[in-house]
Write a protein that holds these residues in place. Structure first.
Motif: not given
Length: 733
Positions: A631-656
């Motif tokens: 899952q996307i980390h909660p502190l990401s712009g996509y993982g914030s509550e409430p979410p700012k926008k619909k989650l993208p289908e494809w993502v590039l990530y820096h760290e897992h």
């Protein structure tokens, strides 16, 4: 003859030093052999202190050993004085032969200890820092042509070997803290074995902890070992719970409060396992300390995480009326070697390690017992007058030494460096512990995907340029790709912010919502990489705004000033490297659609191996290379509550990070077409079979996405230029 003369001169010098101990400093007119000036009264005061160190009794033995041997191992703990005295004696050895073979360099693993040791040694030698004694740490150099003794971090000396593989400017190399077995230290120990054969006049001195010397002796063969004995603390109190205290954090906090209320004055050092535990402990001690009687004095918790850029704060006049509790996690024992105010140690007996799994290209956090060397080093920090509380039983079977980092790290950067050293004629690195074959194969494969290797497995032209940057190979490739896509200015910022410690501070609970709202004001709709540009640009603007106080601006926005200053310094260094190798730096164009697309292309040129797809529209991201879901980390712009926008289908990530929350961090939206365009064709075909790969294959074959078998609906294709089908790897002109 030169060695014999060196011995005579150094023995004479020892006699001179011993003769002054009973004289008054004002009566002495002896000249400093390093700068030709009379010694100050402080020199003799410090000399008396130096003679009380355990290492001083071994001075004659060391001098004889360095005259007659190429390699010497010295075994001792932090308080023996080996890190300050041995390099000085090495400088005297080099001076005795008039620096015919070069000067002295001494490595450290931490930036802060490198600076502290250089300052202390310059004081003891009665010379000015930056002249006869200097230091070199990432992003900061304090040396001159007069420098005869230089302290530096082990990674910087390693990079220095790229241009000077035989280290010809040095007559003595001192490797300190060898027991920590960092990747850079292990590489130095391996490469120097070959260098010593080419330079018989070179001396190597290895400083290590008592329990870690046997491997070094086996590695180098029959060489002298000098053992240093240090006094033990007056009292060590062990835990009684079998297997150690499970809730060691609560036990540490209770013990710290009890010490403050019942024990004599003196600071406390509490060794925990993770940064999260340090943050939690800091908040609790601050809250509980505020409720204590003022007659006890102030209880001041101090977080100390060198990985995040923290350093030991300077003492102030108010310190005498308060008790500090230093909250830290290993290996940081060396940061407290010169702090005489420490009277109590609380040792949880555990440490956090990042263990890299090459099969899934991810780190996992492992909590494991500390080594015997670490345990002994922590006890020695308080000397004979303190008290050490070990939360584990005395009979706990601790390992003799920590697992070498090279066995648990991503070694792609290491392999790139060794390939570069082959060009310099020094590719033979005799490791103390050889890297895992699976990790080695994965590193070679990754460098091949990045176009860093040619068909013969040697460094390509791109690989040579990548090795010039003090960056991970994927980030170096991204920076090079930005030159082609004309977005160097923006990618420089992204790379610098990712290289620096995390700039977003985790505030106390009462300010959590305020901090979240402040951080959200920087969020960029395209993703977290773009958010980092927003933060950096706002930071630079604050320096010229009505705020005038950048530190206050950072506090108001819950951002780390240290991290942002580091990012700024990294960025300046990278610009200098780009100019040196004559690569262009584009003008700022952040915000335009073309620039946004170019930034994503540059990111994908380096990080196409770190792409994931939301398989069901609920935030379960499937990673293409190894079929794990995160899952996307909660502190990401996509993982914030409430979410700012619909989650993208494809993502590039820096760290897992494989941990309890199993998250991907620093995430930016991409399109399937952008991924297909930038990923090398043979990387795509080597991906394991999956529904996501079928979607990509359908786009390759038909130019549009096929209906998905899962819950996620196919996204409409945009008409951006990024959708033009191009199957070639990204080539830097």
């Amino acid at each position: 003859m030169a060695a014999a003369r060196a011995g005579d001169l150094m023995m004479d010098k020892c006699g001179d030093l011993d003769s002054v101990k009973d004289l008054d400093a004002d009566d002495l007119l002896e000249l400093n052999q390093f700068d030709g000036l009379p010694f100050s009264s402080r020199y003799y005061k410090l000399l008396r202190e130096r003679k009380t160190l355990p290492v001083w009794g071994a001075k004659h033995e060391f001098i004889e050993a360095i005259i007659n041997n190429q390699i010497i191992i010295i075994s001792g703990s932090a308080k023996t004085g080996q890190s300050t005295q041995i390099p000085q004696w090495c400088a005297e050895f080099c001076l005795s032969v008039q620096y015919q073979n070069g000067m002295v360099v001494c490595t450290q693993i931490h930036r802060q200890s490198t600076v502290d040791l250089a300052l202390r040694v310059a004081d003891e030698m009665d010379v000015n820092i930056g002249h006869e004694v200097g230091y070199n740490v990432p992003l900061q150099t304090c040396c001159s042509t007069d420098t005869v003794l230089r302290y530096c971090t082990d990674d910087l000396l390693l990079r220095e070997m790229m241009s000077d593989p035989l280290l010809e400017q040095y007559g003595v190399v001192v490797i300190d803290q060898a027991q920590e077995r960092t990747v850079s230290t292990d590489l130095l120990l391996g490469l120097l074995k070959d260098v010593l054969l080419s330079r018989p006049e070179l001396r190597l001195v290895v400083l290590t902890a008592p329990h870690s010397s046997h491997k070094l002796l086996h590695h180098y063969g029959g060489i002298p070992l000098i053992r240093l004995d240090a006094g033990r603390p007056s009292e060590v109190v062990y835990g009684t719970e079998r297997g150690g205290v499970k809730d060691y954090l609560c036990s540490t906090l209770r013990l710290a409060m009890e010490i403050h209320q019942t024990q004599s004055p003196g600071d406390i050092v509490a060794f925990l396992a993770t940064e999260q535990e340090i943050e939690c402990a800091h908040a609790i001690l601050r809250r509980e300390g505020a409720g204590l009687s003022s007659s006890l004095g102030e209880l001041v918790p101090v977080s100390l995480c060198p990985q995040q850029g923290d350093s030991v704060p300077a003492s102030t006049e108010e310190d005498s009326r308060s008790r500090k509790v230093f909250l830290t996690c290993g290996p940081t024992e060396d940061l407290f070697w010169a702090m005489h105010s420490i009277r109590f140690i609380i040792d949880a007996g555990v440490q956090k390690r990042y263990v890299y799994n090459p099969r899934i290209r991810a780190n996992s956090i492992v909590i494991r017992p500390i080594s015997k060397s670490q345990a002994e080093g922590r006890k020695q920090l308080i000397g004979p007058t303190g008290k050490c509380f070990c939360l584990y039983p005395e009979a706990t079977p601790l390992p003799a030494e920590s697992v070498p980092h090279i066995l648990e790290s991503n070694i792609t950067s290491t392999v790139l460096f060794l390939k570069r050293m082959e060009i310099a004629g020094l590719g033979n690195c005799e490791f103390i512990d050889r890297p895992d074959p699976e990790g080695l194969m994965q590193a070679l494969e990754e460098l091949d995907y990045l176009a860093a290797l040619d068909d013969d497995g040697n460094l390509s032209e791109i690989g040579i340029i990548m090795s010039e940057f003090p960056l991970e190979p994927q980030m170096a490739k991204t920076l090079l790709a930005s030159c082609e896509f004309d977005c160097v200015n923006e990618v420089l910022t992204i790379v610098s912010m990712l290289t620096a410690p995390n700039c977003f501070l985790a505030p106390p609970v009462e300010f959590k919502q305020e901090a979240l709202e402040s951080h959200q004001s920087f969020y960029h709709p395209e993703g977290d990489h773009f958010t980092l540009i927003n933060v950096y640009n706002a930071y630079k603007q604050s320096q010229y705004s009505s705020y005038s106080n950048t530190e206050r601006w950072c506090d108001d926005h819950f951002l780390s000033l240290t991290a942002l200053e580091t990012a700024d310094a990294v960025r300046a260094e990278l610009i200098e490297i780009l100019k040196r190798i004559e690569l262009p730096v584009s003008s700022p164009a952040f915000g335009s659609k073309t620039n946004t697309l170019d930034i994503k292309r540059a990111l994908l040129a380096g990080f196409f191996m770190q792409v994931a797809r939301d398989i069901d529209g609920t935030g379960n991201y499937f990673m293409l290379t190894h079929k794990h879901v995160a899952q996307i980390h909660p502190l990401s712009g996509y993982g914030s509550e409430p979410p700012k926008k619909k989650l993208p289908e494809w993502v590039l990530y820096h760290e897992h990070m494989l941990s309890e929350n199993n998250c991907i961090r620093t995430v930016t939206e991409i399109s399937a077409h952008e991924f297909i365009q930038m990923a090398p064709q043979y990387f795509f075909y080597n991906l394991p079979s999956s529904e996501s790969k079928e979607v990509l294959q359908h786009i390759l074959d038909h130019g549009s996405a096929a209906p998905c078998k899962g819950k996620r609906k196919p996204q409409p294709l945009s008409s951006s230029p990024s959708q033009e089908q191009s199957y070639e790897r990204c080539v830097i002109q």
